[in-house]
Design a protein around this motif. Structure first.
Motif, PDB file in Angstrom:
ATOM      1  N   ALA B  16       0.819  -1.212   0.000  1.00 10.29           N
ATOM      2  CA  ALA B  16       0.000   0.000   0.000  1.00 10.29           C
ATOM      3  C   ALA B  16       0.859   1.271   0.000  1.00 10.29           C
ATOM      4  N   LEU B  17       2.174   1.115   0.101  1.00  9.19           N
ATOM      5  CA  LEU B  17       3.042   2.291   0.107  1.00  9.19           C
ATOM      6  C   LEU B  17       3.200   2.865  -1.292  1.00  9.19           C
ATOM      7  N   PRO B  18       3.444   4.197  -1.388  1.00  7.82           N
ATOM      8  CA  PRO B  18       3.777   4.742  -2.705  1.00  7.82           C
ATOM      9  C   PRO B  18       5.124   4.180  -3.180  1.00  7.82           C
ATOM     10  N   LYS B  19       5.286   4.191  -4.507  1.00 13.76           N
ATOM     11  CA  LYS B  19       6.460   3.571  -5.127  1.00 13.76           C
ATOM     12  C   LYS B  19       7.784   4.052  -4.513  1.00 13.76           C
ATOM     13  N   GLU B  20       7.915   5.368  -4.259  1.00 15.44           N
ATOM     14  CA  GLU B  20       9.196   5.896  -3.750  1.00 15.44           C
ATOM     15  C   GLU B  20       9.535   5.258  -2.404  1.00 15.44           C
ATOM     16  N   ARG B  21       8.495   5.076  -1.587  1.00 15.45           N
ATOM     17  CA  ARG B  21       8.723   4.502  -0.262  1.00 15.45           C
ATOM     18  C   ARG B  21       9.090   3.017  -0.367  1.00 15.45           C
ATOM     19  N   GLN B  22       8.434   2.331  -1.296  1.00 17.10           N
ATOM     20  CA  GLN B  22       8.784   0.916  -1.527  1.00 17.10           C
ATOM     21  C   GLN B  22      10.250   0.817  -1.945  1.00 17.10           C
TER      22      GLN B  22
END
Lengths: 411, 123
Positions: B16-22
């Motif tokens: 569920a995290l945004p891509k940058e955080r992943q």
């Protein structure tokens, strides 16, 4: 910090909204109460750290927020009148797993309201259960946000006018709800996978959210093989997302896909789920469809495909769902086993039923091409073009027509 | 001594995290794997989501076969997601490496290994 917390809220949302909808018997109140609780969590958790049981924290906070709103709100009388007995706020602890299971299923089932058309059911599930914004849903359905806003408002009104029973469902009722909800999730994925029109062939958000909801069903109903198989089926299809379109946005047929682009992690997880589903027993339609998709996923190249196995799966599926489209797929497998002449002959039986189904004509065109009848190939592909294919499909068909025309002039 | 760095978290939160955080989380794992590889043998595993699991419950009656069940999974609570294991000088060194994959969505446990089969036990 907020990104990390937002991810936790998103993960908790379906359960939280489901439990709150049971408490307040009103979706809008549940949504607002949950939004309030998340807002409070942003401040409190950023300062004190997230609690060990975020769901319990969010539910307790949302319940209080919802009660506050009701006290102030004019909706109060209308909502309270829906409660048979004295209004009982729920206890602070998280509902037990059985209750939670029925809550989430009920909420999803409420979204499948029979008076709503399928796409509105999907839209409202995305808005209420998943928590996507109206803009995100609108872009998934290729409509203007304003249009989507109106559709969701209308759908909510219909839902409120004819509420679903809040008592614990009987096992038969639970089973019926589960299959209705599973179908909605399957169609949510399909909607994202192949827009019936327009340039955006793959709208990944819809596919990803369908997978997430399907996963939630497996968590809640671990002993149901069909729900594990549905998740497997969606993952197997999703695994091909990077291979099914070329750089020019043209649809790539399964046989022509670069299989190294298939997502191995998706396939591995689906394989495990399918094994589990088959162990539970009862070969339903999702298990069979997942087994077919898995047979394709196992083949390193098109020639390694076990078409005899796939044909037998389609025969089993046809016994459960005797529809012309299932038969069409069975004939496609037979074409690989017995050749194009056999398949063309078998297709004649479907000509009336599938006269306006473009995949029927596309398959026929491919078979006619295989036997070298270029004129008939071109005619069949032109029929496909007349049946409003999507832009990526159209690009692939136009290319094939040009190829056949060239073959014809070379003769 | 061999230490295991075990990872606990809620399944589905990473997704569920945004891509940058992943990417941020994965960069940490990439760095840890490179660092461990540079200093010798190590083992790492990421488990599939708990939905793919089957459970063996001990038999309630003596002598009976274990009970195979398909759940339930406590997926809203913290869950065992995966682990690393490698030979470290002491707990401080193990903690230093574990910090490389620390993130707000995971709780890490650094714990000495009493016994390990396979490649890293041969030392």
């Amino acid at each position: 910090m907020s990104d990390w917390l937002e991810a936790t809220f998103a993960q908790q949302r379906p359960r939280a909204i489901a439990a709150l909808t049971r408490v307040f018997r009103d979706i809008d109140t549940a949504e607002e109460a949950f939004a309030d609780a998340c807002l409070k969590a942003l401040t409190v958790w950023s300062k004190d750290g997230a609690p060990r049981d975020p769901l319990a924290w969010l539910l307790a906070t949302a319940r209080n927020a919802g009660l506050d709103q009701l006290r102030k709100s004019q909706r109060r009388a209308a909502i309270l009148s829906r409660h048979n007995e004295e209004f009982q706020p729920m206890p602070a602890e998280t509902p037990d797993p059985d209750e939670m299971r029925d809550d989430v299923l009920r909420l999803l089932f409420i979204c499948c309201h029979p008076e709503l058309d399928r796409r509105d059911q999907i839209a409202i599930a995305l808005r209420v259960v998943v928590g996507l914004s109206v803009e995100e849903i609108a872009s998934g359905f290729l409509v203007k946000p304003k249009t989507m806003e109106q559709r969701i408002t209308r759908a909510k009104k219909k839902i409120a006018s004819n509420p679903v029973a809040f008592e614990t469902p009987s096992p038969a009722e639970r089973g019926a709800r589960l299959s209705e909800v599973s179908l909605m999730i399957y169609l949510m994925f399909s909607e994202g996978w192949s827009a019936s029109a327009g340039p955006a062939q793959m709208r990944m958000t819809l596919c990803e959210e369908a997978i997430r909801l399907s996963r939630l069903l497996v968590v809640l109903f671990p002993a149901m093989g069909e729900q594990a198989a549905l998740l497997a089926l969606l993952l197997l299809q999703h695994a091909r997302r990077r291979a099914r379109m070329d750089a020019d946005g043209k649809l790539v047929a399964l046989d022509d896909q670069d299989r190294t682009l298939w997502d191995r992690a998706n396939i591995a997880e689906a394989t495990a789920l399918l094994q589990k589903a088959e162990r539970i027993g009862h070969r339903g339609a999702y298990i069979i469809q997942a087994a077919i998709a898995a047979a394709h996923a196992r083949a390193g190249s098109p020639t390694e495909t076990d078409w005899a196995l796939i044909e037998s799966h389609y025969a089993a599926l046809y016994a459960l769902q005797p529809t012309p489209v299932v038969r069409l797929n069975q004939i496609a497998a037979q074409a690989k086993l017995y050749g194009p002449h056999h398949a063309l002959h078998a297709l004649e039986g479907l000509a009336d039923d599938l006269a306006t189904y473009r995949w029927y004509h596309a398959m026929r065109a491919g078979l006619l091409q295989d036997i070298g009848d270029h004129k008939a190939t071109i005619a069949a592909f032109e029929t496909v073009l007349s049946l409003s294919p999507t832009t990526p499909e159209r690009a692939a068909v136009v290319e094939k027509i040009d190829l056949s025309k060239k073959e014809l002039s070379d003769m | 001594m061999i230490y295991a760095i075990t990872i606990y978290g809620e399944p589905g939160v990473f997704e569920a995290l945004p891509k940058e955080r992943q990417d941020e989380v994965m960069t940490g794992h990439g760095a840890l794997q490179e660092a461990l590889k540079a200093r010798g043998e190590f083992v790492s595993m990421k488990l599939m989501p708990p939905t793919s699991a089957v459970m063996l419950e001990p038999a309630k009656i003596e002598g009976a076969a274990p009970l195979i069940t398909d759940g339930p999974f406590a997926d809203t609570k913290e869950n065992f997601l995966g682990f690393y294991a490698a030979d470290f000088k002491d707990i401080d060194e193990a903690l230093k490496y574990a910090k490389m994959i620390s993130s707000p969505i995971a709780r890490l446990e650094v714990r000495p290994v009493a016994w390990a089969g396979g490649a890293i036990s041969s030392k």
